[in-house]
Write an enzyme that holds these catalytic residues in place. Structure first.
Site, PDB file in Angstrom:
ATOM      1  N   GLU A 118      -8.475  45.750  10.145  1.00  0.00           N
ATOM      2  CA  GLU A 118      -8.996  46.834  10.978  1.00  0.00           C
ATOM      3  C   GLU A 118      -9.819  46.374  12.175  1.00  0.00           C
ATOM      4  O   GLU A 118      -9.978  47.122  13.132  1.00  0.00           O
ATOM      5  CB  GLU A 118      -9.837  47.780  10.106  1.00  0.00           C
ATOM      6  CG  GLU A 118      -8.965  48.539   9.134  1.00  0.00           C
ATOM      7  CD  GLU A 118      -9.774  49.278   8.091  1.00  0.00           C
ATOM      8  OE1 GLU A 118     -10.263  48.622   7.157  1.00  0.00           O
ATOM      9  OE2 GLU A 118      -9.932  50.491   8.204  1.00  0.00           O
TER      10      GLU A 118
HETATM   11  N1  MCN Z   1      -5.688  37.951   5.987  1.00  0.00           N
HETATM   12  C1  MCN Z   1      -5.604  36.588   6.140  1.00  0.00           C
HETATM   13  N2  MCN Z   1      -6.729  35.861   6.404  1.00  0.00           N
HETATM   14  C2  MCN Z   1      -7.929  36.469   6.545  1.00  0.00           C
HETATM   15  C3  MCN Z   1      -8.024  37.871   6.421  1.00  0.00           C
HETATM   16  C4  MCN Z   1      -6.882  38.584   6.114  1.00  0.00           C
HETATM   17  O1  MCN Z   1      -4.504  36.041   6.074  1.00  0.00           O
HETATM   18  N3  MCN Z   1      -8.999  35.770   6.800  1.00  0.00           N
HETATM   19  C5  MCN Z   1      -4.479  38.730   5.695  1.00  0.00           C
HETATM   20  C6  MCN Z   1      -4.476  39.323   4.295  1.00  0.00           C
HETATM   21  O2  MCN Z   1      -3.972  38.445   3.361  1.00  0.00           O
HETATM   22  C7  MCN Z   1      -3.617  40.556   4.494  1.00  0.00           C
HETATM   23  C8  MCN Z   1      -3.893  40.969   5.918  1.00  0.00           C
HETATM   24  O3  MCN Z   1      -4.444  39.835   6.570  1.00  0.00           O
HETATM   25  O4  MCN Z   1      -2.272  40.258   4.348  1.00  0.00           O
HETATM   26  C9  MCN Z   1      -4.892  42.135   6.009  1.00  0.00           C
HETATM   27  O5  MCN Z   1      -5.939  41.868   5.125  1.00  0.00           O
HETATM   28  P1  MCN Z   1      -7.166  42.870   4.915  1.00  0.00           P
HETATM   29  O6  MCN Z   1      -7.914  42.975   6.168  1.00  0.00           O
HETATM   30  O7  MCN Z   1      -7.885  42.467   3.693  1.00  0.00           O
HETATM   31  O8  MCN Z   1      -6.491  44.304   4.713  1.00  0.00           O
HETATM   32  P2  MCN Z   1      -5.691  44.934   3.492  1.00  0.00           P
HETATM   33  O9  MCN Z   1      -4.762  43.952   2.916  1.00  0.00           O
HETATM   34  O10 MCN Z   1      -6.602  45.702   2.628  1.00  0.00           O
HETATM   35  O11 MCN Z   1      -4.740  45.919   4.336  1.00  0.00           O
HETATM   36  C10 MCN Z   1      -5.190  47.114   4.861  1.00  0.00           C
HETATM   37  C11 MCN Z   1      -5.530  47.088   6.328  1.00  0.00           C
HETATM   38  C12 MCN Z   1      -5.780  48.463   6.721  1.00  0.00           C
HETATM   39  S1  MCN Z   1      -7.136  49.186   6.032  1.00  0.00           S
HETATM   40  C13 MCN Z   1      -4.888  49.172   7.483  1.00  0.00           C
HETATM   41  S2  MCN Z   1      -5.160  50.796   7.843  1.00  0.00           S
HETATM   42  C14 MCN Z   1      -3.744  48.533   7.983  1.00  0.00           C
HETATM   43  C15 MCN Z   1      -3.804  47.091   8.011  1.00  0.00           C
HETATM   44  O12 MCN Z   1      -4.464  46.491   7.079  1.00  0.00           O
HETATM   45  N4  MCN Z   1      -2.561  49.148   8.089  1.00  0.00           N
HETATM   46  C16 MCN Z   1      -1.473  48.420   8.466  1.00  0.00           C
HETATM   47  N5  MCN Z   1      -2.816  46.437   8.612  1.00  0.00           N
HETATM   48  C17 MCN Z   1      -1.602  47.041   8.775  1.00  0.00           C
HETATM   49  N6  MCN Z   1      -0.541  46.314   9.182  1.00  0.00           N
HETATM   50  C18 MCN Z   1       0.669  46.918   9.220  1.00  0.00           C
HETATM   51  N7  MCN Z   1       1.721  46.207   9.612  1.00  0.00           N
HETATM   52  N8  MCN Z   1       0.861  48.211   8.870  1.00  0.00           N
HETATM   53  C19 MCN Z   1      -0.173  48.984   8.508  1.00  0.00           C
HETATM   54  O13 MCN Z   1       0.029  50.230   8.147  1.00  0.00           O
END
Ligand code: MCN
Ligand code: FES
Ligand code: FES
Length: 909
Positions: free
Chosen positions: A868
């Site tokens: 986000e």
């Molecule tokens: N990640 C990583 N290294 C980090 C942080 C995160 O590689 N230091 C990777 C994670 O492994 C994950 C991705 O980034 O695959 C996002 O991680 P995170 O921020 O923890 O979010 P969530 O997995 O909980 O995903 C939800 C978040 C939200 S809240 C929305 S809304 C959202 C989003 O991610 N909607 C999306 N990204 C999106 N991306 C796509 N393509 N489509 C959506 O609907």
């Protein structure tokens, strides 16, 4: 009917079809080629692109009567398969270009024809081609797609080999921070990743198709519902209204204790009242979708229309009636009380600026419309498949309403074509559950794009007034905030999103004294649901735009003013706690030389630029990871004869939950010497996977990443021998040791007090500093974003491809939020284009991201979240760039051309 001989993917087929049917439906439903996706059905998104006699066509608007006999058609299935990938498919995987993957087949098809015409295109050629062929992507920000086409062209020209391109993890090496390809990529690029509508076509023959009878007004009393005529229609099995719902017919909105409503105001099928346009009043269940649709039109709903309150100010007016009788329209209040009283302080400060601002009802616009199915399984359990990104939470929210014991309800996430947060709320789970429970038959429901846009949640608009004061040393000293959150008629998570005002207005800066008041308001516009950034894009927009106004007042550079005020050791966040890490000063230091170059660049461009003006703007981007307080997540790890199986409910919007789980599990299990392919993933099916919490609040990488780490550590601990080596599977079995281990992780946090906003709500935060360069056409008011430069700190990067993709995609949505996107006018804002979705021409190819990896004490292997942050405040930096270019400060979004033009005219006066 007409008969055609078509050569589909090189095979001659006889097709008998309705002349009016579209090619997309015939390919999907009659030729079973479900790799071709349908998004908008209006020729606007390109998801359905196929090759017809050598040309790219959008098959949703290609009627069968126009398809020539003997036409050669190529779908994604004919481009390449899992064993013989086309260079484009390979390049798509290598560049992380398939996030949710819904647009992928259409883009690959389109690019294939481009490369047949032009084997050596420029990036601009590729962009122009995708623009011409209307290929739209909501996830990737387009840049990785252009990268993939350029790479595929190199591959086809023989300038690089497949082996050189393919990512291969060196034996025994860590996956952390790598560009390893996500496990789901192969299915996505070959069109074999079955989304909900693909599964829908593969349902058993006795499946009932659901169509809804929906409200066509925004506020009314329901006087009667007459289903008699509809029930007599051909193929109709049942017409269900609220009277047929076995349960309470209410979705539990999980209201805060201080919420004046009980959180039970949202019906599954509306009974007494219509609260918003599109509300579901009845469900027709029939043998075919067409029969259900025809019968739905025959349901008569008698209503008494009531005044519709389409914004927070309208619903807050003295004479407004209560939308939910018995609950005031202002149903939740919260505030910020930090430090000293700001009133006397403001009077004593040399620099004070204030402004009203507004962030709009941004529509999510995933390319895959909402879809799901349900059935009763052999054990008598109700199984609902949907796009839910909060499986266990949604089950708890809908079970009573449907009338099924919670333990008998399992929700499963289908491969999902993007949600961007709208599926943080239940949508059709209640409807599907009721239909399957009542009929005891499999049921299927899909929305079209119109229903997706008009009848799913939207970003809750904030109406804000902020006042910022600084002392003579330019230190931000006091902030006063007031905000009203228009959350539509249904309260779920409305209290939560309103508290984000306390947490993110002024975030990033040390402001010792803050007073604020916020409120959640029920209205009759679309219900508010989570949208990427969740309250921070509203809150940060207000404060980040005000910082530029302050800089102007002081006569200092806005980036330097930010630098002087960002968190440093000992500073406190707006919620009064320590920031998780101090990383902003060094991030701004990294941006500073690039900023100076950009300032010089626009200065030169502005010489003799005529009607075009150029500017540079910056903003901080900040968001938190986790749900407020001691949020927790669960996972498990099981030793098998083949390796280790890892289970969690890390729901995948398209962001890359599979890659996150695999990387963190692999890293933790490295002492076992496993290769990634030895780790099997079981994800997102409540029957098998534990409650890992929602995939919202960018929490999963931290929360479920940690839970996965703990589960794997627990397995390792059980396998460890006294000599430090590990037991094999056979040894564990022989020793009768359990093979499966749970892992739980709880954030060491405290939920803030809603009255003061003070507390330590989140285990980690994500930080960015963004610079936007824009061109403003002063004759039309049109703004073009020419370049974005971002310094990002998401802690340790788990997967570089995934994080890059998150950054590009979030920034592209920020351009939409800044300049074009809205869902306000129920007549105009009903299509992807009408809602202002950014196309490739709207997103610059020139996006530079520089990472700083400050390890997070609470993150798995130092990682924070990523999803986000890039949408938390890019719109502020764009608006600040417009201000820099032409002196117009747009404080009410979106900054559409007519608004910019009007402001320019006002400035001239
Ligand atoms: N990640 C990583 N290294 C980090 C942080 C995160 O590689 N230091 C990777 C994670 O492994 C994950 C991705 O980034 O695959 C996002 O991680 P995170 O921020 O923890 O979010 P969530 O997995 O909980 O995903 C939800 C978040 C939200 S809240 C929305 S809304 C959202 C989003 O991610 N909607 C999306 N990204 C999106 N991306 C796509 N393509 N489509 C959506 O609907
Ligand atoms: Fe055909 Fe969107 S263009 S589905
Ligand atoms: Fe393009 Fe999701 S990857 S829409």
């Amino acid at each position: 009917m007409l008969k055609k001989y078509l050569i589909i993917n090189g095979v001659k087929k006889t097709i008998i079809a309705d002349p009016e049917a579209c090619l997309a439906d015939v390919l999907r439903k009659q030729a079973f080629l479900t790799g071709t996706k349908v998004g908008c059905r209006k020729g606007e998104c390109g998801a359905c692109s196929v090759i017809l006699n050598g040309k790219v066509v959008r098959s949703c608007i290609t009627k069968m009567k126009r398809v020539p006999d003997e036409a050669e058609i190529i779908t994604i299935e004919g481009v390449g398969d899992q064993k013989h990938l086309h260079p484009l498919q390979l390049a798509w995987m290598v560049h992380g270009a398939a996030q949710c993957g819904y647009c992928t087949p259409g883009f690959i098809i389109s690019a294939k024809v481009l490369l047949e015409h032009n084997s050596n295109p420029t990036r601009e050629d590729v962009r122009a081609w995708f623009q011409k062929h209307r290929n739209v992507c909501r996830c990737t920000g387009y840049k990785p797609l252009v990268d993939a086409v350029m790479e595929a062209a190199r591959l086809m020209r023989g300038e690089v080999t497949k082996e050189e391109l393919w990512y291969k993890l060196p034996k025994g090496k860590s996956l952390l921070g790598s560009e390893a390809i996500r496990p789901s990529a192969l299915a996505k690029v070959t069109g074999t990743w079955d989304f909900g509508a693909d599964l829908g076509l593969k349902m058993p023959e006795n499946t009932l198709h659901i169509k809804l009878v929906q409200a066509t007004v925004s506020h009314a009393n329901i006087l009667s519902i007459d289903t008699s005529e509809a029930e007599k229609m051909e193929g109709v099995y049942r017409v269900l209204t609220y009277k047929d719902v076995p349960g309470t017919n209410r979705i539990n909105g999980l209201a805060f204790p201080t919420n004046k409503g009980d959180g039970l105001e949202r019906p599954i099928l509306n009974d007494k009242k219509i609260f918003q346009f599109g509300d579901a009043i009845a469900m027709v269940l029939a043998d075919t979708p067409c029969q259900a649709e025809a019968a739905a039109k025959k349901v008569k709903v008698e209503i008494e229309e009531l005044p519709a309150y389409m914004s927070a100010p309208a619903a807050m007016a003295e004479d407004a009636i209560e939308i939910h009788p018995g609950t005031p329209n202002i149903y939740f209040e919260c505030g910020t009380v930090k430090g000293e009283d700001t009133k006397p302080l403001m009077d004593s400060l040399p620099y004070v600026v204030e402004d009203d601002s507004y962030v709009q009802r941004q529509p999510h616009l995933p390319l895959e419309p909402d879809v799901g199915c349900a059935y009763i399984n052999e054990d008598g359990k109700l199984i609902v498949h949907s796009k839910s990104v909060a499986l266990h939470c949604h089950a708890a929210m809908v079970a009573d309403g449907i009338g099924v014991p919670l333990e008998d309800l399992y929700i499963v996430q289908n491969p999902t074509g993007g949600t961007f947060g709208y599926k943080f709320s239940p949508t059709m789970e209640g409807l599907l559950g009721v239909a399957a429970l009542v009929t005891k038959r499999p049921v299927y429901l899909e929305f079209n794009m119109y229903q997706q846009i008009t009848y799913t949640g939207k970003r809750s608009p904030f109406f804000m007034h902020l006042k910022l004061g600084a002392d003579k040393n330019r230190k931000f000293t006091a902030l006063e905030t007031d905000w009203s959150c228009d959350h539509g008629p249904y309260c779920e998570f409305g209290d939560l999103v309103t508290t984000r005002g306390s947490q993110f207005m002024g975030a990033g800066y040390n402001i010792p004294n803050i007073r604020g008041e916020g409120r959640t308001v029920a209205t009759n516009h679309a219900w508010g649901s989570a949208f990427r950034g969740y309250g921070s894009p509203q809150s940060l927009f207000a404060s980040e735009v005000l910082v530029d106004k302050m800089a102007k007042k002081m006569g200092v550079d806005p980036l330097e003013l930010r630098y002087e005020n960002v968190y440093r050791e000992g500073d406190k966040t707006p919620t009064g706690c320590d920031p998780d890490v101090i990383c902003l000063p060094t991030m701004i230091e990294k941006l500073r030389p690039l900023y100076k170059e950009a300032k010089e660049r626009v200065k030169n461009k502005n010489v003799n630029s005529g009607d075009k003006k150029y500017g540079v703007g910056t903003s901080l981007l900040i968001y938190s990871c986790g749900l407020d307080g001691p949020d927790s997540s669960n996972a498990w790890a099981e030793l098998t004869a083949e390796g280790v199986t890892v289970g969690n409910s890390w729901q995948d919007h398209g962001q890359g939950a599979d890659m996150g789980t695999l990387t963190i599990a692999h890293e933790t299990l490295r002492p076992l010497g496993l290769e990634p392919e030895d780790i099997k993933l079981v994800m997102n099916d409540m029957e098998f996977t534990p409650d890992s919490g929602p995939s919202g609040g960018s929490r999963s990488n931290v929360l479920t990443g940690n839970a996965t780490r703990v589960a794997c550590e627990n397995l390792l601990a059980a396998m460890k021998k006294d000599d430090g080596t590990y037991m094999t599977y056979d040894e564990m079995v022989a020793a009768k040791k359990p093979l499966k281990y749970a892992g739980k992780w709880t954030a060491p946090c405290t939920a803030p007090d809603p009255a003061t906003g003070q507390g330590n709500p989140f285990p980690t935060y994500m930080y960015g500093v963004l610079m936007s360069e824009v061109e403003v056409d002063t004759t039309t008011g049109k703004v073009k974003v020419e370049k974005l430069t971002m310094i990002a700190d998401v802690g340790t990067i788990v997967n570089k491809l995934v994080v890059d993709g998150q950054m590009y995609g979030g920034l592209a949505q920020g351009i939409g939020l800044a300049l074009s996107e809205d869902f306000e006018d129920l007549k105009k804002h009903t299509t992807l284009t009408g809602c202002g979705i950014p196309q490739i021409k709207d997103v610059p190819d020139d996006i530079q991201i520089i990472y700083q990896e400050t390890p997070r004490p609470n993150g798995p292997y130092g990682a924070s979240g990523a999803g986000e942050m890039p949408l938390s405040a890019p719109h502020a930096s764009i608006v600040n760039a417009i201000y820099d270019a032409c002196g117009v400060q747009i404080t009410k979004l979106p900054a559409r051309p007519e608004k910019v033009l009007a402001a320019l005219k006002e400035l001239e006066k």
